[in-house]
Scaffold this motif. Structure first.
Motif, short mmCIF file in Angstrom:
data_model
loop_
_atom_site.label_atom_id
_atom_site.label_comp_id
_atom_site.label_asym_id
_atom_site.label_seq_id
_atom_site.Cartn_x
_atom_site.Cartn_y
_atom_site.Cartn_z
N GLU A 160 0.83 -1.21 0.00
CA GLU A 160 0.00 0.00 0.00
C GLU A 160 0.86 1.25 0.00
O GLU A 160 0.56 2.22 -0.71
CB GLU A 160 -0.93 -0.01 1.21
N ALA A 161 1.94 1.22 0.79
CA ALA A 161 2.81 2.40 0.84
C ALA A 161 3.42 2.63 -0.54
O ALA A 161 3.52 3.76 -1.02
CB ALA A 161 3.89 2.22 1.89
N ALA A 162 3.85 1.55 -1.19
CA ALA A 162 4.44 1.69 -2.52
C ALA A 162 3.41 2.25 -3.50
O ALA A 162 3.71 3.17 -4.28
CB ALA A 162 4.95 0.34 -3.00
N GLN A 216 -1.65 4.20 9.66
CA GLN A 216 -1.61 3.93 11.10
C GLN A 216 -0.30 3.24 11.50
O GLN A 216 0.32 3.60 12.49
CB GLN A 216 -2.80 3.03 11.46
N HIS A 217 0.12 2.28 10.68
CA HIS A 217 1.33 1.53 11.04
C HIS A 217 2.56 1.99 10.26
O HIS A 217 3.46 1.20 9.98
CB HIS A 217 1.09 0.04 10.86
N PHE A 218 2.59 3.24 9.88
CA PHE A 218 3.74 3.93 9.26
C PHE A 218 4.10 3.37 7.89
O PHE A 218 4.31 4.12 6.96
CB PHE A 218 5.00 3.91 10.13
N ASN A 219 4.23 2.02 7.81
CA ASN A 219 4.58 1.39 6.54
C ASN A 219 5.85 1.95 5.91
O ASN A 219 5.93 2.12 4.71
CB ASN A 219 3.43 1.49 5.53
N LEU A 220 6.83 2.22 6.76
CA LEU A 220 8.14 2.58 6.20
C LEU A 220 8.76 1.32 5.59
O LEU A 220 8.35 0.21 5.92
CB LEU A 220 9.04 3.13 7.29
N GLY A 226 8.39 4.80 17.59
CA GLY A 226 7.16 4.88 16.81
C GLY A 226 6.86 6.30 16.35
O GLY A 226 6.53 6.55 15.20
N GLY A 227 7.00 7.25 17.27
CA GLY A 227 6.71 8.64 16.93
C GLY A 227 7.65 9.14 15.85
O GLY A 227 7.23 9.83 14.90
N GLN A 228 8.93 8.78 15.97
CA GLN A 228 9.90 9.19 14.94
C GLN A 228 9.55 8.54 13.60
O GLN A 228 9.61 9.19 12.56
CB GLN A 228 11.31 8.78 15.37
N GLN A 229 9.18 7.27 13.64
CA GLN A 229 8.83 6.60 12.39
C GLN A 229 7.66 7.27 11.71
O GLN A 229 7.65 7.46 10.49
CB GLN A 229 8.48 5.13 12.65
N GLN A 230 6.66 7.66 12.51
CA GLN A 230 5.50 8.28 11.89
C GLN A 230 5.88 9.64 11.30
O GLN A 230 5.39 10.02 10.23
CB GLN A 230 4.35 8.41 12.90
N ARG A 231 6.77 10.36 11.96
CA ARG A 231 7.19 11.64 11.39
C ARG A 231 7.98 11.43 10.11
O ARG A 231 7.85 12.19 9.15
CB ARG A 231 8.01 12.43 12.42
N PHE A 285 -4.60 11.14 6.12
CA PHE A 285 -4.05 10.50 7.32
C PHE A 285 -5.07 9.47 7.81
O PHE A 285 -6.22 9.81 8.04
CB PHE A 285 -3.83 11.53 8.43
N ASP A 286 -4.63 8.23 7.98
CA ASP A 286 -5.53 7.22 8.52
C ASP A 286 -5.07 6.83 9.92
O ASP A 286 -4.16 6.04 10.08
CB ASP A 286 -5.56 5.99 7.60
N GLU A 287 -5.70 7.41 10.90
CA GLU A 287 -5.36 7.16 12.30
C GLU A 287 -3.85 7.19 12.53
O GLU A 287 -3.27 6.20 12.99
CB GLU A 287 -5.94 5.83 12.76
N PRO A 288 -3.21 8.33 12.24
CA PRO A 288 -1.75 8.37 12.30
C PRO A 288 -1.19 8.20 13.71
O PRO A 288 -0.02 7.88 13.85
CB PRO A 288 -1.42 9.76 11.77
N THR A 289 -2.02 8.40 14.75
CA THR A 289 -1.46 8.32 16.10
C THR A 289 -1.98 7.12 16.88
O THR A 289 -1.60 6.93 18.03
CB THR A 289 -1.79 9.60 16.89
#
Ligand SMILES: Nc1ncnc2c1ncn2[C@@H]1O[C@H](COP(=O)(O)OP(=O)(O)OP(=O)(O)O)[C@@H](O)[C@H]1O
Ligand SMILES: [Mg+2]
Lengths: 438, 263
Positions: A335-337, B105-109, B160-165, B181-185
């Protein structure tokens, strides 16, 4: 300096306690023994059984190994030497057969005066895989890795180098086509980049080779596939199979996940068919049946045929291993991609596959190891593998009739070195990727 | 009525809602199999709007915003983003995705890439930005989310906070005109929620068009110009935050607010 504030029930630590050394029972060899070998009655029992097994193995093989004979002209001469030296009922290993015939175990019947060619090919193989295996090496070396396969084919089989150069030209053409068209639609560029080289190889390659060969001859003597044998054959099949099965396995794994019905069905059908059939069957197909499908008169090299079938076989297994890796990736990665606007191929190449392959490394390497060992099955289609083909040939010589253990051990040891290296490399790679990513 | 827990003064000088339409959704329906998950959605978002979408679990909030960048496909009705209608035409989808950033919500980095590589990947491969320029842009946005020193680390090494940023910065590197934004926090520990919300407030202060699914009602009151309440796949109520919280109209909204605000 009291650690607690006196006169109060509430406790605030004002000073952290220093580390103390562990008591003796918690350190050193005694602790290791207790924890690892004698931690429970069951563990103690297993330790004793294990110790007995080791004892039995050593006492039974040690005399045989210590009575090794390295120089002798025949089995009977070996026996004679053993009896003379260690007594009438002593047994011993007759390594003389390896000493006499090692070249056949390694090279089969490759003409001896040209053996430098496979040796050179092997050394260059190490150079070619080094940058693939170790990312610290300069990336420029990968160019050599790319042209290595054609170079190796030329060195091993000989003939005119123009054949390989013209094949190479096909790849260059394809790449140039892709670069020229990639500004527009990626799909069209990919299709053209596949079609152009195919047309080149099919129609232009043979005449071009002939013309060039007449202008400048770049020939070295030809060696026939039937002269290949021993580890030269096993490594040729193994390396060829590995190099070709990984990309094919990736394509199959992606195909199996595809939304396109036809692509998916073909991939699933192929994978399930290949996995459902024993490798031997496929090898027989390679040696016998392919002839029926090919136009009469085509002389399709037996090693190439076997290599293709071994590749298909390994690719089906690798596809399933990679599918496991793909399934393990969270949906969020896709999804991110997507959300960043990466198209399917870029998402696969940059995001999905690097992670899926990393998860799949142990399975992929297991498949490679299995495939490398399975190359010995080519004995059933008349090729001289190092495990049965070559030893059988050696035993056909009256001098070496009845010698079994020594060739098995020798061949087994060399296989072990190759496979153990692959296994260690896979562990190194896993650890390295683990370290890099977390 | 719970107080917003943002003590800092919010700079509203750039928070301007223009007449220009950014997103136009009309009579949009979506089904999962036979389950009618979104029903007759009508929603117009103007450029510069900051919209908070609230509603009980399963009401279709995520599905709605995921339709806007076509992570989910709608089956009937119309979605027009920045003048481009979302159809099965891949060109349009690509165009919309390059205008719309999304934070999950789960960052998805991407765990196998460094923070910097996470940020430059799409600019380099999608926008064909030269690497040097992409690096500079990435560093600019990392400074903005206040973690430039983490550029060479991998996502797994960050909180987690850093990842979301980082995820927000990654979206911003594509210079989107709309952010979802889908429930970013929701996946963050309480002490990290604020740092992410601060980043989002800064974005709002710069006039970004934002659609935000969140349970942070303080954020909604402080930043949103409109709150949308969804239930059972429908938009039940929408209003400015002041009236939404102080004078909810429908019974469902009242019930939801009393639950979430603890009355
Ligand atoms: N891929 C899917 N297939 C089938 N049903 C789905 C799928 N995704 C979501 N749903 C269902 O659609 C409904 C709406 O889901 P959605 O995720 O949009 O809710 P939400 O409002 O975001 O809820 P939450 O607050 O829990 O995130 C839910 O009932 C959910 O079970
Ligand atoms: Mg949701």
């Amino acid at each position: 300096m009291s650690p607690t504030q006196s006169d109060s029930i509430a406790f605030v630590r004002s000073e952290m306690l220093p580390q103390k050394p562990a008591p003796v029972s918690e350190a050193g060899a005694i602790r290791w023994l207790r924890e690892n070998l004698f931690s429970s009655p069951l563990n103690t029992l297993l330790t004793l059984i294990g110790a007995y097994v080791v004892y039995w193995l050593v006492t039974h093989s040690l005399p045989w190994l210590s009575h090794s004979v390295w120089t002798a002209g025949s089995v009977s001469e070996c026996r004679q030497i053993i009896t003379d030296t260690w007594g009438a009922d002593a047994t011993g290993a007759c390594w003389a057969v390896i000493r006499e015939r090692w070249s056949q175990f390694i090279f089969g019947f490759y003409p001896w005066q040209m053996v430098w060619r496979p040796v050179l090919a092997f050394v260059l193989l190490l150079v070619a895989i080094a940058p693939v295996l170790f990312s610290a090496l300069p990336r420029k070396m990968l160019t050599f890795s790319l042209i290595y396969p054609l170079l190796a084919i030329w060195l091993l089989w000989g003939g005119s180098a123009w054949t390989e150069l013209v094949v190479l030209a096909g790849f260059v053409l394809g790449w140039a086509t892709y670069v020229a068209l990639s500004k527009g639609s990626t799909l069209i560029a990919v299709i053209a980049a596949v079609l152009v080289p195919i047309l080149w190889w099919k129609f232009a390659a043979a005449p071009t080779t002939e013309v060039l060969q007449n202008v400048i001859s770049l020939s070295i003597p030809k060696v026939s596939s039937s002269d290949f044998g021993g580890f030269l054959l096993a490594v040729t099949l193994g390396v060829g199979g590995i190099v070709m099965s990984l990309p094919l396995g990736i394509v199959l794994a992606l195909g199996r996940q595809s939304d396109m019905f036809l692509v998916k069905s073909l991939s699933v059908g192929f994978i399930e068919f290949i996995r459902g059939v024993p490798l031997i069957t496929l090898l027989f197909v390679a040696s016998l049946l392919l002839n029926y499908f090919l136009p009469p008169g085509t002389n399709f090299d037996i090693i190439l045929r076997v290599m293709i079938l071994v590749t298909l076989f390994a690719a089906a297994y690798i596809a399933e291993v990679i599918r496991g890796g793909l399934a393990a990736l969270p949906r969020g990665q896709y999804e991110a991609a997507d959300a960043l606007g990466l198209d399917y191929w870029k998402a696969q190449r940059l995001i999905i596959l690097p992670q899926a392959l990393k998860i799949s490394i142990p399975g992929i390497v297991s498949t490679f190891i299995g495939m490398f060992k399975d190359t010995t099955l080519v004995v059933f289609v008349g090729l001289f593998d190092p495990l049965k083909g070559v030893p059988d040939f050696v035993r056909a010589d009256f001098n070496w009739k009845g010698i079994y253990w020594e060739p098995f051990i020798f061949t087994g040891a060399i296989f072990f070195i190759f496979n153990f290296s692959m296994s260690r490399y896979s562990m190194y790679l896993e650890r390295k990727l683990q370290r890099d990513h977390h | 009525m719970a107080e917003p827990h943002f003590q800092r003064e919010i700079d509203r000088s750039h928070m301007m809602v223009s007449d220009e339409v950014a997103i136009q959704i009309s009579q949009m329906n979506k089904w999962y199999g036979t389950f009618h998950v979104l029903r007759e959605i009508d929603l117009t978002v103007n450029r510069g709007e900051r919209i908070v979408i609230a509603g009980p679990s399963g009401s279709g909030k995520s599905t709605l915003i995921r339709c806007i960048n076509r992570l989910e496909e709608h089956q009937s009705g119309q979605i027009i983003v920045d003048g481009t209608e979302l159809t099965s035409d891949l060109k349009n989808i690509d165009k919309v995705r390059s205008e719309v950033g999304m934070v999950f919500q789960h960052f998805n980095l991407f765990p196998h890439l460094t923070i910097l590589e996470n940020l430059t990947l799409a600019p380099i491969w999608v926008r064909k930005t030269p690497k040097k320029e992409a690096d500079e842009t990435a560093m600019y946005f990392l400074e903005k989310v206040k973690i430039p020193e983490q550029a060479q680390k991998y996502p797994g090494q960050l909180s987690g906070g850093q990842q979301q940023r980082v995820a927000i910065a990654r979206s911003l590197c594509m210079k989107p005109r709309i952010m979802l934004f889908d429930e970013p926090t929701s996946a963050l520990d309480p002490e990290m929620i604020k740092e992410v919300l601060d980043t989002m407030i800064e974005l709002a202060e710069e006039g970004m068009t934002m659609l935000c699914v969140t349970h942070e009602m303080g954020f909604a009151q402080a930043v949103a110009n409109r709150v949308i309440f969804m239930d059972q796949g429908q938009i039940v109520e929408q209003n400015n935050p002041h009236d939404f919280f102080n004078n909810p109209q429908s019974d469902r909204t009242k019930m939801f607010l009393s639950q979430i605000l603890g009355h």
